[in-house]
Design a protein around this motif. Structure first.
Motif, PDB file in Angstrom:
ATOM      1  N   LEU A 114     139.867  24.194  80.773  1.00 29.72           N
ATOM      2  CA  LEU A 114     139.096  23.159  81.462  1.00 29.72           C
ATOM      3  C   LEU A 114     139.969  21.962  81.839  1.00 29.72           C
ATOM      4  N   PHE A 115     141.171  21.878  81.270  1.00 32.62           N
ATOM      5  CA  PHE A 115     142.076  20.774  81.572  1.00 32.62           C
ATOM      6  C   PHE A 115     143.045  21.123  82.688  1.00 32.62           C
ATOM      7  N   GLY A 116     142.908  22.319  83.256  1.00 35.59           N
ATOM      8  CA  GLY A 116     143.683  22.703  84.430  1.00 35.59           C
ATOM      9  C   GLY A 116     145.039  23.295  84.097  1.00 35.59           C
ATOM     10  N   GLY A 117     145.584  24.014  85.090  1.00 36.41           N
ATOM     11  CA  GLY A 117     146.956  24.489  85.005  1.00 36.41           C
ATOM     12  C   GLY A 117     147.185  25.779  84.257  1.00 36.41           C
ATOM     13  N   ARG A 118     146.153  26.371  83.650  1.00 36.36           N
ATOM     14  CA  ARG A 118     146.361  27.598  82.884  1.00 36.36           C
ATOM     15  C   ARG A 118     145.136  28.488  82.995  1.00 36.36           C
ATOM     16  N   GLY A 119     145.378  29.757  83.327  1.00 37.36           N
ATOM     17  CA  GLY A 119     144.278  30.710  83.470  1.00 37.36           C
ATOM     18  C   GLY A 119     144.540  31.666  84.616  1.00 37.36           C
ATOM     19  N   ALA A 120     143.626  32.608  84.790  1.00 36.41           N
ATOM     20  CA  ALA A 120     143.767  33.606  85.853  1.00 36.41           C
ATOM     21  C   ALA A 120     142.405  34.208  86.152  1.00 36.41           C
ATOM     22  N   VAL A 121     142.260  34.747  87.366  1.00 36.68           N
ATOM     23  CA  VAL A 121     140.975  35.343  87.733  1.00 36.68           C
ATOM     24  C   VAL A 121     140.703  36.626  86.959  1.00 36.68           C
ATOM     25  N   LEU A 122     141.755  37.272  86.444  1.00 38.75           N
ATOM     26  CA  LEU A 122     141.539  38.451  85.603  1.00 38.75           C
ATOM     27  C   LEU A 122     140.719  38.066  84.376  1.00 38.75           C
ATOM     28  N   GLY A 123     141.073  36.949  83.751  1.00 42.24           N
ATOM     29  CA  GLY A 123     140.309  36.477  82.607  1.00 42.24           C
ATOM     30  C   GLY A 123     138.876  36.146  82.980  1.00 42.24           C
ATOM     31  N   THR A 124     138.689  35.584  84.168  1.00 46.16           N
ATOM     32  CA  THR A 124     137.335  35.266  84.632  1.00 46.16           C
ATOM     33  C   THR A 124     136.495  36.524  84.788  1.00 46.16           C
ATOM     34  N   ALA A 125     137.085  37.577  85.340  1.00 45.80           N
ATOM     35  CA  ALA A 125     136.368  38.847  85.465  1.00 45.80           C
ATOM     36  C   ALA A 125     135.956  39.366  84.092  1.00 45.80           C
ATOM     37  N   LEU A 126     136.869  39.272  83.133  1.00 44.93           N
ATOM     38  CA  LEU A 126     136.549  39.702  81.770  1.00 44.93           C
ATOM     39  C   LEU A 126     135.459  38.817  81.167  1.00 44.93           C
ATOM     40  N   GLY A 127     135.523  37.506  81.450  1.00 42.27           N
ATOM     41  CA  GLY A 127     134.502  36.587  80.941  1.00 42.27           C
ATOM     42  C   GLY A 127     133.119  36.913  81.487  1.00 42.27           C
ATOM     43  N   ALA A 128     133.055  37.227  82.787  1.00 44.85           N
ATOM     44  CA  ALA A 128     131.767  37.596  83.385  1.00 44.85           C
ATOM     45  C   ALA A 128     131.233  38.888  82.769  1.00 44.85           C
ATOM     46  N   LEU A 129     132.127  39.842  82.506  1.00 43.51           N
ATOM     47  CA  LEU A 129     131.711  41.092  81.874  1.00 43.51           C
ATOM     48  C   LEU A 129     131.243  40.860  80.436  1.00 43.51           C
ATOM     49  N   ILE A 130     131.912  39.951  79.728  1.00 46.76           N
ATOM     50  CA  ILE A 130     131.505  39.634  78.355  1.00 46.76           C
ATOM     51  C   ILE A 130     130.071  39.103  78.339  1.00 46.76           C
ATOM     52  N   VAL A 131     129.776  38.183  79.247  1.00 46.77           N
ATOM     53  CA  VAL A 131     128.411  37.638  79.333  1.00 46.77           C
ATOM     54  C   VAL A 131     127.423  38.769  79.633  1.00 46.77           C
ATOM     55  N   GLY A 132     127.786  39.650  80.577  1.00 52.46           N
ATOM     56  CA  GLY A 132     126.917  40.775  80.903  1.00 52.46           C
ATOM     57  C   GLY A 132     126.740  41.726  79.734  1.00 52.46           C
ATOM     58  N   PHE A 133     127.816  41.990  79.001  1.00 53.99           N
ATOM     59  CA  PHE A 133     127.746  42.871  77.837  1.00 53.99           C
ATOM     60  C   PHE A 133     126.834  42.292  76.763  1.00 53.99           C
ATOM     61  N   PHE A 134     126.975  41.000  76.506  1.00 51.95           N
ATOM     62  CA  PHE A 134     126.159  40.370  75.465  1.00 51.95           C
ATOM     63  C   PHE A 134     124.681  40.414  75.842  1.00 51.95           C
ATOM     64  N   ARG A 135     124.374  40.127  77.081  1.00 48.21           N
ATOM     65  CA  ARG A 135     122.969  40.133  77.496  1.00 48.21           C
ATOM     66  C   ARG A 135     122.377  41.534  77.425  1.00 48.21           C
ATOM     67  N   SER A 136     123.108  42.513  77.961  1.00 46.27           N
ATOM     68  CA  SER A 136     122.600  43.871  77.955  1.00 46.27           C
ATOM     69  C   SER A 136     122.562  44.439  76.537  1.00 46.27           C
ATOM     70  N   GLY A 137     123.653  44.225  75.779  1.00 46.76           N
ATOM     71  CA  GLY A 137     123.736  44.776  74.431  1.00 46.76           C
ATOM     72  C   GLY A 137     122.693  44.198  73.496  1.00 46.76           C
ATOM     73  N   LEU A 138     122.500  42.878  73.529  1.00 44.26           N
ATOM     74  CA  LEU A 138     121.503  42.255  72.670  1.00 44.26           C
ATOM     75  C   LEU A 138     120.089  42.632  73.094  1.00 44.26           C
ATOM     76  N   SER A 139     119.885  42.820  74.400  1.00 42.12           N
ATOM     77  CA  SER A 139     118.575  43.244  74.882  1.00 42.12           C
ATOM     78  C   SER A 139     118.240  44.645  74.385  1.00 42.12           C
ATOM     79  N   LEU A 140     119.219  45.560  74.481  1.00 39.18           N
ATOM     80  CA  LEU A 140     118.999  46.922  73.998  1.00 39.18           C
ATOM     81  C   LEU A 140     118.828  46.961  72.485  1.00 39.18           C
ATOM     82  N   ALA A 141     119.399  45.963  71.807  1.00 39.35           N
ATOM     83  CA  ALA A 141     119.262  45.898  70.351  1.00 39.35           C
ATOM     84  C   ALA A 141     117.937  45.269  69.936  1.00 39.35           C
TER      85      ALA A 141
END
Length: 343
Positions: free
Chosen positions: A286-313
């Motif tokens: 959040l302070f800038g200068g470090r990161g990549a869109v690959l990590g963002t794709a993984l972050g979006a998938l993590i959110v999707g996994f948690f929502r779907s996984g917890l819903s199925l649970a």
């Protein structure tokens, strides 16, 4: 003749040659490769949810997760660019909705052809992003305040332009809902919108990693004053980042129509926070200068996994929100620790 190696004599040299502890080596590794943390979290989440409910790992469930995260994942690309410059964009969802309603209404009410309607939506998104950039660079206003204000402005414009009414996909040219059409890939079903999001990630990832513009984005986010002294046109870089982000939001508007099967001014109400969540969980600082869109794709998938996984649970929806919130706090705490890395 053999060269003589002299031991370090100064305190600084002695510190530099001091062996790192295992924890320090992990800290340096995560600093150099921000995508490692979200990747490990993603693998762990997949393993846990697959054990809790085997249906989670089925091709149908995973295909659905990909389709669900496509919109937020696309918006998060633009959000990543802005956060890399130490800014933030609270208007992402409002820009996408405004662009979507312009595309839908011009096609439905004025009979504009599908291709032109899509182009108009992308143009509106690009213009909205450029406006944010101009307010940040010309008036020197903080990005948080600028996008908080334009969040209300773009939301109101979207509602006023559409009169608060939705437009169903059946009333639109086929091209506008083209992104929602799916096709088989092995046992999975992938929509054209998901493919378009993957292309966006590849293009922006290449631009950040392999072009001078990408290096300038990282430099400006890390230290704008040092970048200015090095000859980088900081204002131009910032303006280009907000403009490109707006263009991506405009493309996302097209993806939303295909995904939802309609254009609604009340769509993606949580997109602003969800896009930030995906970026932060993905390891972008959040302070800038470090990161990549690959990590963002993984972050979006993590959110999707948690929502779907917890819903199925069978977990209550409020606990799912709680879990995502805890992930964000943990990701920011991890970022703070990684930023303290010593050479």
């Amino acid at each position: 003749m053999t060269a003589t190696v002299h031991p370090p004599t100064t305190a600084a040299e002695q510190f530099a040659h001091r062996p790192r502890s295992p924890l320090q080596r992990v800290q340096h590794l995560l600093h150099a490769h921000p995508a490692i943390s979200p990747f490990l979290v993603l693998v762990l989440a997949f393993a846990v949810f697959s054990v809790v409910n085997p249906r989670f790992a089925s091709p149908n469930s995973l295909s659905l997760v990909l389709q669900q995260v496509a919109v937020v994942g696309a918006l998060a690309i633009g959000q990543t660019l802005i956060i890399l410059t130490a800014g933030i964009d609270l208007s992402v969802g409002a820009v996408a909705i405004l662009a979507m309603m312009v595309s839908a209404q011009t096609a439905h009410q004025q009979g504009v052809p599908g291709l032109l309607a899509v182009a108009l939506g992308i143009a509106v998104g690009t213009a909205a992003g450029a406006l944010n950039g101009l307010l940040v660079t010309r008036l020197k206003l903080p990005p948080f305040i600028v996008t908080l204000g334009t969040l209300s402005v773009f939301t109101a414009l979207g509602l006023l332009y559409s009169a608060g009414r939705s437009v169903q996909a059946g009333d639109l040219p086929a091209l506008l809902s083209w992104t929602g059409e799916s096709f088989p890939v092995g046992p999975f079903r992938i929509t054209r919108g998901v493919v378009l999001v993957v292309i966006l990630y590849l293009v922006v990832g290449f631009a950040l990693a392999k072009t001078a513009w990408g290096r300038h984005v990282y430099a400006v986010g890390d230290d704008p004053e040092a970048s200015r002294l090095a000859g980088i046109r900081v204002t131009r870089v910032l303006l280009s980042v907000y403009t490109v982000a707006g263009l991506i939001y405009g493309i996302t508007a097209w993806i939303i129509i295909g995904r939802a099967g309609a254009a609604s001014p009340n769509a993606i109400t949580d997109a602003n926070l969800e896009s930030i969540t995906a970026v932060v969980i993905g390891g972008t600082s959040l302070f800038g200068g470090r990161g990549a869109v690959l990590g963002t794709a993984l972050g979006a998938l993590i959110v999707g996994f948690f929502r779907s996984g917890l819903s199925l649970a069978g977990v209550d929806d409020q606990y799912r929100v709680l879990a995502i919130g805890l992930l964000v706090i943990l990701a920011v705490a991890m970022d703070q620790w990684i930023r303290k890395v010593k050479p």
